[in-house]
Write a protein that holds these residues in place. Structure first.
Motif, short mmCIF file in Angstrom:
data_model
loop_
_atom_site.label_atom_id
_atom_site.label_comp_id
_atom_site.label_asym_id
_atom_site.label_seq_id
_atom_site.Cartn_x
_atom_site.Cartn_y
_atom_site.Cartn_z
N ASP A 45 61.49 12.31 40.22
CA ASP A 45 61.98 13.02 41.39
C ASP A 45 61.44 12.45 42.69
O ASP A 45 61.96 12.75 43.75
N GLY A 117 64.03 26.82 30.95
CA GLY A 117 64.79 25.76 31.61
C GLY A 117 64.76 24.43 30.89
O GLY A 117 65.15 23.40 31.47
N SER A 118 64.36 24.41 29.61
CA SER A 118 64.20 23.14 28.90
C SER A 118 65.53 22.41 28.71
O SER A 118 65.61 21.18 28.86
N GLU A 121 66.72 21.01 32.08
CA GLU A 121 66.04 19.77 32.44
C GLU A 121 66.64 18.58 31.70
O GLU A 121 66.83 17.50 32.28
N GLN A 124 70.01 17.75 33.17
CA GLN A 124 69.85 17.09 34.47
C GLN A 124 69.57 15.60 34.28
O GLN A 124 70.14 14.76 34.98
N GLU A 125 68.70 15.27 33.32
CA GLU A 125 68.39 13.86 33.10
C GLU A 125 69.61 13.10 32.58
O GLU A 125 69.86 11.96 32.97
N ARG A 149 67.35 27.59 38.97
CA ARG A 149 66.44 26.92 39.88
C ARG A 149 66.28 27.70 41.18
O ARG A 149 65.20 27.69 41.78
N ASN A 180 56.78 21.15 36.40
CA ASN A 180 57.51 19.89 36.43
C ASN A 180 57.54 19.35 37.86
O ASN A 180 57.12 20.04 38.80
#
Length: 216
Positions: A45, A117-118, A121, A124-125, A149, A180
């Motif tokens: 990020d 939120g696993s 995440e 998102q990747e 978020r 994170n």
């Protein structure tokens, strides 16, 4: 699927809304301040790739155009994913600061968020990889699903403000729960705006956390 232009972003873990302050920092911890607000230079990020000639100039106009393109590519990728999963959801696209922002909005999306939120995440990747493959530039795109978020940002803003005020009053450092890169950035930004304190990140992923310290 519709793509109205709304700003969105953020996420939440139960860890920070309850006992996020774990313990005072031991005396032997190096408390030298780091440059803020970018306290995680090694995280994905925190990395910004320059815009190449195919994406436009390195100025604001070229960067904005690239971020809009990132959002469009991400939106198409996520629409196909929702179709494969047979899940209903609308996709909102926006540009927030120096990154593209994409949100999936819908009623039955908890499975796409996952525990703490696993799954979000991971998605998102995957979305960032799809965007990078299309544009040739590493993406810092932020994905939100069902406002997860956004709620996390609100929780962390409150948490960081309370911790910073305690540290300013007591003069004693406080170590927050592991977070994170996105979550740490929110905390760093909040602490940076409060007089008498600063923050730094400590530890290795996935246990990297923010330490709030008094100014000396």
């Amino acid at each position: 699927m519709s793509a109205p232009q709304h700003p969105t972003e953020t996420a939440s873990t139960a860890e920070a809304t309850s006992g996020a302050v774990l313990s005072p920092v031991p005396d032997d911890v190096d408390t030298a301040p780091t440059e803020l607000p970018d306290a995680d230079p090694d995280s994905a990020d925190a990395v910004v790739e320059p815009v190449d000639a195919t994406g436009g100039a390195d100025g604001a106009g070229g960067t904005d155009a690239l971020l809009v393109t990132e959002g469009d590519v991400a939106g198409d990728y996520l629409e196909r994913l929702l179709d494969i999963l047979d899940v209903d959801g609308d996709i909102d696209l926006d540009v927030e600061g120096d990154r593209a922002s994409v949100a999936i909005v819908g009623a039955e999306l908890q499975d796409l968020v996952g525990s703490d939120g696993s799954v979000l995440e991971a998605l998102q990747e995957l979305t960032r990889l799809a965007v990078a493959q299309s544009t040739g530039v590493r993406s810092r795109l932020m994905l939100d699903i069902s406002g997860f978020r956004a709620k996390r940002r609100a929780d962390l803003t409150s948490l960081a403000g309370e911790a910073a005020r305690r540290v300013a009053a007591s003069g004693q450092p406080e170590r927050l729960a592991a977070m994170n890169p996105f979550e740490r950035k929110v905390v760093h930004d909040v602490v940076a705006g409060i007089t008498g304190v600063h923050s730094e990140s400590d530890g290795e992923e996935p246990n990297r956390r923010v330490v709030v310290l008094p100014d000396r």
